[in-house]
Structures are given as structure tokens and as C-alpha cells.
Design a protein around this motif. Structure first.
Motif, PDB file in Angstrom:
ATOM      1  N   LEU A   1       0.818  -1.214   0.000  1.00 14.39           N
ATOM      2  CA  LEU A   1       0.000   0.000   0.000  1.00 14.39           C
ATOM      3  C   LEU A   1       0.852   1.264   0.000  1.00 14.39           C
ATOM      4  CD1 LEU A   1      -2.926  -0.939   2.406  1.00 14.39           C
ATOM      5  CD2 LEU A   1      -3.048  -0.502  -0.038  1.00 14.39           C
ATOM      6  N   VAL A   2       1.902   1.276   0.802  1.00 18.57           N
ATOM      7  CA  VAL A   2       2.774   2.455   0.840  1.00 18.57           C
ATOM      8  C   VAL A   2       3.501   2.622  -0.489  1.00 18.57           C
ATOM      9  CG1 VAL A   2       4.856   3.393   1.923  1.00 18.57           C
ATOM     10  CG2 VAL A   2       3.022   2.490   3.343  1.00 18.57           C
ATOM     11  N   ALA A   3       3.988   1.527  -1.058  1.00 17.17           N
ATOM     12  CA  ALA A   3       4.685   1.613  -2.344  1.00 17.17           C
ATOM     13  C   ALA A   3       3.755   2.087  -3.444  1.00 17.17           C
ATOM     14  CB  ALA A   3       5.295   0.269  -2.704  1.00 17.17           C
ATOM     15  N   SER A   4       2.514   1.610  -3.445  1.00 13.68           N
ATOM     16  CA  SER A   4       1.584   2.056  -4.480  1.00 13.68           C
ATOM     17  C   SER A   4       1.163   3.512  -4.268  1.00 13.68           C
ATOM     18  CB  SER A   4       0.362   1.144  -4.543  1.00 13.68           C
ATOM     19  OG  SER A   4      -0.308   1.120  -3.313  1.00 13.68           O
ATOM     20  N   ALA A   5       1.072   3.958  -3.023  1.00 11.17           N
ATOM     21  CA  ALA A   5       0.762   5.370  -2.777  1.00 11.17           C
ATOM     22  C   ALA A   5       1.909   6.267  -3.233  1.00 11.17           C
ATOM     23  CB  ALA A   5       0.476   5.585  -1.292  1.00 11.17           C
ATOM     24  N   VAL A   6       3.145   5.863  -2.959  1.00  5.57           N
ATOM     25  CA  VAL A   6       4.301   6.643  -3.411  1.00  5.57           C
ATOM     26  C   VAL A   6       4.384   6.623  -4.928  1.00  5.57           C
ATOM     27  CG1 VAL A   6       6.832   6.696  -3.403  1.00  5.57           C
ATOM     28  CG2 VAL A   6       5.592   6.364  -1.273  1.00  5.57           C
TER      29      VAL A   6
ATOM     30  N   PHE B   1       4.177   9.887  -7.787  1.00  7.81           N
ATOM     31  CA  PHE B   1       5.098  10.194  -8.878  1.00  7.81           C
ATOM     32  C   PHE B   1       4.484  10.002 -10.256  1.00  7.81           C
ATOM     33  CE2 PHE B   1       8.173   9.241  -5.447  1.00  7.81           C
ATOM     34  CZ  PHE B   1       8.820  10.461  -5.439  1.00  7.81           C
ATOM     35  N   VAL B   2       3.628   9.001 -10.418  1.00  7.23           N
ATOM     36  CA  VAL B   2       3.107   8.652 -11.729  1.00  7.23           C
ATOM     37  C   VAL B   2       1.684   9.178 -11.934  1.00  7.23           C
ATOM     38  CG1 VAL B   2       2.628   6.681 -13.243  1.00  7.23           C
ATOM     39  CG2 VAL B   2       4.539   6.588 -11.704  1.00  7.23           C
ATOM     40  N   GLY B   3       1.003   9.536 -10.857  1.00  5.62           N
ATOM     41  CA  GLY B   3      -0.411   9.894 -10.928  1.00  5.62           C
ATOM     42  C   GLY B   3      -0.730  11.037 -11.862  1.00  5.62           C
ATOM     43  N   GLY B   4       0.087  12.087 -11.867  1.00  9.60           N
ATOM     44  CA  GLY B   4      -0.180  13.228 -12.749  1.00  9.60           C
ATOM     45  C   GLY B   4      -0.126  12.834 -14.211  1.00  9.60           C
ATOM     46  N   ASN B   5       0.905  12.076 -14.585  1.00  4.43           N
ATOM     47  CA  ASN B   5       1.004  11.611 -15.968  1.00  4.43           C
ATOM     48  C   ASN B   5      -0.110  10.639 -16.316  1.00  4.43           C
ATOM     49  OD1 ASN B   5       3.332  13.096 -16.330  1.00  4.43           O
ATOM     50  ND2 ASN B   5       4.686  11.389 -15.870  1.00  4.43           N
ATOM     51  N   LEU B   6      -0.504   9.833 -15.360  1.00  2.32           N
ATOM     52  CA  LEU B   6      -1.571   8.872 -15.583  1.00  2.32           C
ATOM     53  C   LEU B   6      -2.902   9.584 -15.857  1.00  2.32           C
ATOM     54  CD1 LEU B   6      -2.065   5.792 -15.559  1.00  2.32           C
ATOM     55  CD2 LEU B   6      -2.633   6.000 -13.161  1.00  2.32           C
ATOM     56  N   ILE B   7      -3.180  10.611 -15.100  1.00  8.76           N
ATOM     57  CA  ILE B   7      -4.421  11.371 -15.297  1.00  8.76           C
ATOM     58  C   ILE B   7      -4.407  12.101 -16.645  1.00  8.76           C
ATOM     59  CG2 ILE B   7      -5.800  13.315 -14.421  1.00  8.76           C
ATOM     60  CD1 ILE B   7      -6.078  10.757 -12.800  1.00  8.76           C
ATOM     61  N   SER B   8      -3.281  12.697 -17.005  1.00  9.75           N
ATOM     62  CA  SER B   8      -3.221  13.389 -18.300  1.00  9.75           C
ATOM     63  C   SER B   8      -3.319  12.401 -19.461  1.00  9.75           C
ATOM     64  CB  SER B   8      -1.951  14.226 -18.406  1.00  9.75           C
ATOM     65  OG  SER B   8      -0.810  13.402 -18.398  1.00  9.75           O
ATOM     66  N   SER B   9      -2.722  11.223 -19.326  1.00  6.15           N
ATOM     67  CA  SER B   9      -2.841  10.212 -20.377  1.00  6.15           C
ATOM     68  C   SER B   9      -4.273   9.714 -20.498  1.00  6.15           C
ATOM     69  CB  SER B   9      -1.923   9.022 -20.086  1.00  6.15           C
ATOM     70  OG  SER B   9      -0.589   9.416 -20.089  1.00  6.15           O
ATOM     71  N   LEU B  10      -4.918   9.521 -19.366  1.00  6.58           N
ATOM     72  CA  LEU B  10      -6.310   9.091 -19.376  1.00  6.58           C
ATOM     73  C   LEU B  10      -7.196  10.154 -20.024  1.00  6.58           C
ATOM     74  CD1 LEU B  10      -8.351   6.935 -18.496  1.00  6.58           C
ATOM     75  CD2 LEU B  10      -8.545   8.138 -16.331  1.00  6.58           C
TER      76      LEU B  10
ATOM     77  N   SER C   1       4.468   1.428 -15.378  1.00  9.38           N
ATOM     78  CA  SER C   1       5.412   1.824 -14.335  1.00  9.38           C
ATOM     79  C   SER C   1       4.770   1.728 -12.945  1.00  9.38           C
ATOM     80  CB  SER C   1       5.939   3.228 -14.592  1.00  9.38           C
ATOM     81  OG  SER C   1       4.880   4.163 -14.622  1.00  9.38           O
ATOM     82  N   PHE C   2       3.502   2.088 -12.840  1.00 13.40           N
ATOM     83  CA  PHE C   2       2.801   1.947 -11.564  1.00 13.40           C
ATOM     84  C   PHE C   2       2.709   0.479 -11.146  1.00 13.40           C
ATOM     85  CE2 PHE C   2      -1.226   1.164  -9.332  1.00 13.40           C
ATOM     86  CZ  PHE C   2      -0.972   1.867  -8.166  1.00 13.40           C
ATOM     87  N   LEU C   3       2.331  -0.375 -12.088  1.00 13.15           N
ATOM     88  CA  LEU C   3       2.217  -1.797 -11.786  1.00 13.15           C
ATOM     89  C   LEU C   3       3.566  -2.432 -11.486  1.00 13.15           C
ATOM     90  CD1 LEU C   3      -0.502  -2.942 -14.350  1.00 13.15           C
ATOM     91  CD2 LEU C   3      -0.764  -2.535 -11.907  1.00 13.15           C
ATOM     92  N   ALA C   4       4.624  -1.971 -12.142  1.00 12.77           N
ATOM     93  CA  ALA C   4       5.962  -2.516 -11.885  1.00 12.77           C
ATOM     94  C   ALA C   4       6.426  -2.185 -10.470  1.00 12.77           C
ATOM     95  CB  ALA C   4       6.947  -1.976 -12.913  1.00 12.77           C
TER      96      ALA C   4
END
Length: 146
Positions: A40-45, A49-58, A96-99
Motif C-alpha cells: 500500500l505504501v509503495a503504491s501510494a508513493v 510520482f506517476v499519478g499526474g502523468n496517468l491522469i493526463s494520459s487518461l 510503471s505503476f504496476l511494476a
């Protein structure tokens, strides 16, 4: 004596041979809560880092998918092309999030007991596969006669 006191706490630490035998059987200490917290902590971190790019890609995928062009709608191969384009746009961010989450999930059990692979732990135990014992637990269909 140790076999007779199986329900009570033992006063002495187990010997090295007993620890080695337990490890060979796949009996190592594990903490499911620690693994859950690490993932959970690793996925939150990772999401930080990746969330902004993920939202813009979506948003880009949704913009391309929901904009209608008559010429593209009539093309029977357009659906597959749109899917491939959406996967290309989202693959890096989601991957990258899943990795990061996968690395955390694989490394979390090593924090306590280390990695241990035992074929005895995954072996079939025939003494636990008793059809009679399984059927004795259920009462079966009940027939009511008047």
C-alpha cells in the motif's frame, strides 16, 4: 517431553536443526500485515510520482475516444486502431505503476523471513484428502416425511 507439552509455551529456543527442518518444510515466519502495508505504501508513493502523468494520459485517451468523426465511425477497422492507440498512450504510465507495486509485493515477504521456496510446502498431503471426513462435516439433503 516437548511432544507432551504441545499446547503450552516452550521455555527454550528451538535448535538449529529444528529451524533448518522447518525452513525446508516451508514453515518460515510471515506477516501478512507487513506485506499489505509495504504494498500500500509503495503504491501510494508510486501514485504520487506517476499519478499526474496517468491522469493526463487518461484525459488524452478519453478525448480521442469520445470525439466523433463520421468518416472514422464508418471504418470497420477503426475500433481496433483506437484500442491500440489508447494502449500505446496508457502503457508506460500504467506499466510503471504496476511494476513498482509488483516489486513491492515480491520484496515484502523477504523483510522478515527471507525468500524461501520449498517443494514440500506445495506438495499434496493425501492424509488430508479424506472423502469420508469431508462428507461427515455436511449433513446432506434433508427429507421431511409427513
Amino acid at each position: 517431553m516437548a511432544e507432551q507439552d504441545s499446547g503450552q509455551e516452550r521455555n527454550e529456543a528451538p535448535s538449529g536443526k529444528r529451524l533448518q527442518d522447518a525452513r525446508e518444510k516451508g514453515q518460515v515466519p510471515r506477516s501478512q500485515e507487513l506485506s499489505t502495508v509495504v504494498v500500500l505504501v509503495a503504491s501510494a508513493v508510486a501514485m504520487l510520482f506517476v499519478g499526474g502523468n496517468l491522469i493526463s494520459s487518461l484525459g488524452e485517451v478519453m478525448t480521442q475516444s469520445f470525439s466523433l468523426n463520421r468518416k472514422l465511425i464508418m471504418d470497420p477497422h477503426m475500433m481496433a486502431q483506437q484500442l491500440i492507440l489508447a494502449l500505446k498512450i496508457m502503457a508506460w504510465d500504467v506499466g510503471s505503476f504496476l511494476a513498482i507495486t509488483l516489486i513491492a509485493a515480491l520484496s515484502a515477504p523477504a523483510l522478515i523471513g527471507g525468500w524461501n521456496f520449498s517443494t514440500q510446502a506445495i506438495g499434496v498431503k493425501l492424509e488430508k484428502m479424506s472423502l469420508f471426513a469431508a462428507l461427515s462435516g455436511c449433513s446432506g439433503p434433508k427429507v421431511w416425511l409427513n
